[in-house]
Design a protein around this motif. Structure first.
Motif, PDB file in Angstrom:
ATOM      1  N   VAL A 242     -18.107  -8.047  82.970  1.00  0.00           N
ATOM      2  CA  VAL A 242     -16.836  -6.944  83.120  1.00  0.00           C
ATOM      3  C   VAL A 242     -17.558  -5.714  82.836  1.00  0.00           C
ATOM      4  O   VAL A 242     -18.484  -5.331  82.364  1.00  0.00           O
ATOM      5  CB  VAL A 242     -15.810  -6.757  82.287  1.00  0.00           C
ATOM      6  CG1 VAL A 242     -14.933  -8.197  82.399  1.00  0.00           C
ATOM      7  CG2 VAL A 242     -15.905  -6.923  80.651  1.00  0.00           C
ATOM      8  N   THR A 243     -16.999  -4.490  83.776  1.00  0.00           N
ATOM      9  CA  THR A 243     -17.610  -3.219  83.728  1.00  0.00           C
ATOM     10  C   THR A 243     -16.627  -2.235  83.669  1.00  0.00           C
ATOM     11  O   THR A 243     -15.393  -2.492  83.807  1.00  0.00           O
ATOM     12  CB  THR A 243     -18.428  -2.850  85.136  1.00  0.00           C
ATOM     13  OG1 THR A 243     -17.394  -2.987  85.885  1.00  0.00           O
ATOM     14  CG2 THR A 243     -19.576  -3.799  85.311  1.00  0.00           C
ATOM     15  N   ARG A 244     -16.998  -0.915  82.997  1.00  0.00           N
ATOM     16  CA  ARG A 244     -15.858   0.013  82.990  1.00  0.00           C
ATOM     17  C   ARG A 244     -16.785   1.189  82.977  1.00  0.00           C
ATOM     18  O   ARG A 244     -17.887   1.521  82.259  1.00  0.00           O
ATOM     19  CB  ARG A 244     -15.354   0.015  81.596  1.00  0.00           C
ATOM     20  CG  ARG A 244     -14.322   1.170  81.235  1.00  0.00           C
ATOM     21  CD  ARG A 244     -13.419   1.024  80.283  1.00  0.00           C
ATOM     22  NE  ARG A 244     -13.966   1.148  78.950  1.00  0.00           N
ATOM     23  CZ  ARG A 244     -13.648   1.434  77.847  1.00  0.00           C
ATOM     24  NH1 ARG A 244     -12.267   1.091  77.689  1.00  0.00           N
ATOM     25  NH2 ARG A 244     -14.104   1.457  76.928  1.00  0.00           N
ATOM     26  N   PHE A 245     -16.052   2.256  83.844  1.00  0.00           N
ATOM     27  CA  PHE A 245     -16.757   3.628  83.948  1.00  0.00           C
ATOM     28  C   PHE A 245     -15.702   4.711  83.381  1.00  0.00           C
ATOM     29  O   PHE A 245     -14.583   4.554  83.750  1.00  0.00           O
ATOM     30  CB  PHE A 245     -17.203   3.858  85.314  1.00  0.00           C
ATOM     31  CG  PHE A 245     -18.272   2.922  85.949  1.00  0.00           C
ATOM     32  CD1 PHE A 245     -19.568   3.153  85.262  1.00  0.00           C
ATOM     33  CD2 PHE A 245     -17.906   1.822  86.533  1.00  0.00           C
ATOM     34  CE1 PHE A 245     -20.667   2.262  86.048  1.00  0.00           C
ATOM     35  CE2 PHE A 245     -18.832   0.927  86.921  1.00  0.00           C
ATOM     36  CZ  PHE A 245     -20.303   1.200  86.599  1.00  0.00           C
ATOM     37  N   GLN A 246     -16.083   5.624  82.649  1.00  0.00           N
ATOM     38  CA  GLN A 246     -15.482   6.522  82.209  1.00  0.00           C
ATOM     39  C   GLN A 246     -14.385   5.962  81.355  1.00  0.00           C
ATOM     40  O   GLN A 246     -14.370   5.058  80.445  1.00  0.00           O
ATOM     41  CB  GLN A 246     -14.932   7.614  83.233  1.00  0.00           C
ATOM     42  CG  GLN A 246     -16.244   8.334  83.890  1.00  0.00           C
ATOM     43  CD  GLN A 246     -15.847   8.907  85.015  1.00  0.00           C
ATOM     44  OE1 GLN A 246     -14.829   9.263  85.445  1.00  0.00           O
ATOM     45  NE2 GLN A 246     -16.848   9.690  85.385  1.00  0.00           N
ATOM     46  N   GLN A 247     -12.987   6.503  81.664  1.00  0.00           N
ATOM     47  CA  GLN A 247     -11.866   5.826  81.043  1.00  0.00           C
ATOM     48  C   GLN A 247     -11.039   4.851  81.806  1.00  0.00           C
ATOM     49  O   GLN A 247      -9.948   4.623  81.522  1.00  0.00           O
ATOM     50  CB  GLN A 247     -10.934   7.318  80.518  1.00  0.00           C
ATOM     51  CG  GLN A 247     -11.746   7.957  79.489  1.00  0.00           C
ATOM     52  CD  GLN A 247     -11.998   7.025  78.079  1.00  0.00           C
ATOM     53  OE1 GLN A 247     -11.390   6.478  77.776  1.00  0.00           O
ATOM     54  NE2 GLN A 247     -13.192   7.360  77.715  1.00  0.00           N
ATOM     55  N   ARG A 248     -11.622   4.392  82.956  1.00  0.00           N
ATOM     56  CA  ARG A 248     -10.955   3.543  83.805  1.00  0.00           C
ATOM     57  C   ARG A 248     -10.786   2.136  83.126  1.00  0.00           C
ATOM     58  O   ARG A 248     -11.329   1.750  82.202  1.00  0.00           O
ATOM     59  CB  ARG A 248     -11.672   3.242  85.035  1.00  0.00           C
ATOM     60  CG  ARG A 248     -11.762   4.487  86.026  1.00  0.00           C
ATOM     61  CD  ARG A 248     -12.339   4.217  87.171  1.00  0.00           C
ATOM     62  NE  ARG A 248     -12.216   5.421  88.025  1.00  0.00           N
ATOM     63  CZ  ARG A 248     -13.263   5.913  88.693  1.00  0.00           C
ATOM     64  NH1 ARG A 248     -14.247   5.113  88.936  1.00  0.00           N
ATOM     65  NH2 ARG A 248     -12.993   7.341  89.226  1.00  0.00           N
ATOM     66  N   PRO A 249      -9.894   1.248  83.381  1.00  0.00           N
ATOM     67  CA  PRO A 249      -9.883  -0.253  83.030  1.00  0.00           C
ATOM     68  C   PRO A 249     -11.120  -0.969  83.482  1.00  0.00           C
ATOM     69  O   PRO A 249     -11.741  -0.852  84.154  1.00  0.00           O
ATOM     70  CB  PRO A 249      -8.546  -0.819  83.573  1.00  0.00           C
ATOM     71  CG  PRO A 249      -8.401   0.064  84.828  1.00  0.00           C
ATOM     72  CD  PRO A 249      -8.988   1.363  84.675  1.00  0.00           C
ATOM     73  N   TRP A 250     -11.138  -2.138  82.334  1.00  0.00           N
ATOM     74  CA  TRP A 250     -12.296  -2.914  82.263  1.00  0.00           C
ATOM     75  C   TRP A 250     -11.948  -3.725  83.765  1.00  0.00           C
ATOM     76  O   TRP A 250     -11.029  -4.238  83.948  1.00  0.00           O
ATOM     77  CB  TRP A 250     -12.581  -4.102  81.312  1.00  0.00           C
ATOM     78  CG  TRP A 250     -13.078  -3.216  80.023  1.00  0.00           C
ATOM     79  CD1 TRP A 250     -12.340  -2.721  79.049  1.00  0.00           C
ATOM     80  CD2 TRP A 250     -14.440  -3.270  80.082  1.00  0.00           C
ATOM     81  NE1 TRP A 250     -13.167  -2.229  77.984  1.00  0.00           N
ATOM     82  CE2 TRP A 250     -14.435  -2.470  78.444  1.00  0.00           C
ATOM     83  CE3 TRP A 250     -15.396  -3.417  80.367  1.00  0.00           C
ATOM     84  CZ2 TRP A 250     -15.653  -2.292  77.743  1.00  0.00           C
ATOM     85  CZ3 TRP A 250     -16.752  -3.113  79.711  1.00  0.00           C
ATOM     86  CH2 TRP A 250     -16.547  -2.360  78.503  1.00  0.00           C
TER      87      TRP A 250
END
Length: 159
Positions: free
Chosen positions: A94-102
């Motif tokens: 799983v990835t997440r950038f800044q404050q976006r959801p996983w």
């Protein structure tokens, strides 16, 4: 054995192989847990593969995770798709950038009929959701699409 008999035997063998794969997926649909997941469409059509919607699935993860990339195992808990750490198998991430959801790092493809309108194009206030079955290993398998508007989830009639 005559050539005609061999051709019939090969044809029957191919039918059995196709039926066994279809039976496996039908059995999986019946026994695996299902869950509706919020999805972000990525690229709705690629001529080589036909007409499909590529979906990035949103998953719930522990709040204490740091970084932007985690190896995980997926499971269904309380009607939600959840990720738990799993460095042993390393198949899903799983990835997440800044404050976006996983989101699941590899998108899943949902194939749509040729005559159907593109379900990834949604009006303001509508969210695209997908019902998936979740195997113990490997990515979730999309079953059907739905639209959530004003808290109400409605499956799309794409058949």
């Amino acid at each position: 054995m005559k050539p005609m008999h061999r051709a019939i035997a090969v044809g029957l063998l191919q039918c059995l192989i196709v039926l066994s794969v279809a039976g496996k997926y039908a059995l999986d649909r019946a026994r695996l847990p299902r869950v509706w997941v919020n999805a972000t469409p990525v690229d709705p059509q690629l001529p080589i593969r036909g007409r499909y919607v590529s979906l990035q699935l949103h998953v719930e993860a522990p709040d204490d995770w740091t970084g932007y990339y985690q190896p995980v195992r997926l499971h269904v808990e309380d009607g939600k798709l959840k990720a738990t750490p799993d460095s042993e198998h390393g198949g899903l991430h799983v990835t997440r950038f800044q404050q976006r959801p996983w989101t699941l790092s590899e998108p899943v493809a949902f194939f749509i009929p040729e005559h159907a309108a593109d379900p990834s194009r949604r009006a303001p206030g509508e969210e695209l959701w997908v019902e998936v079955s979740v195997p113990q290993h490997g990515p979730p398998r999309p079953l059907r699409l739905g639209v959530k508007k004003d808290g109400q989830l409605t499956p799309l009639p794409l058949q």
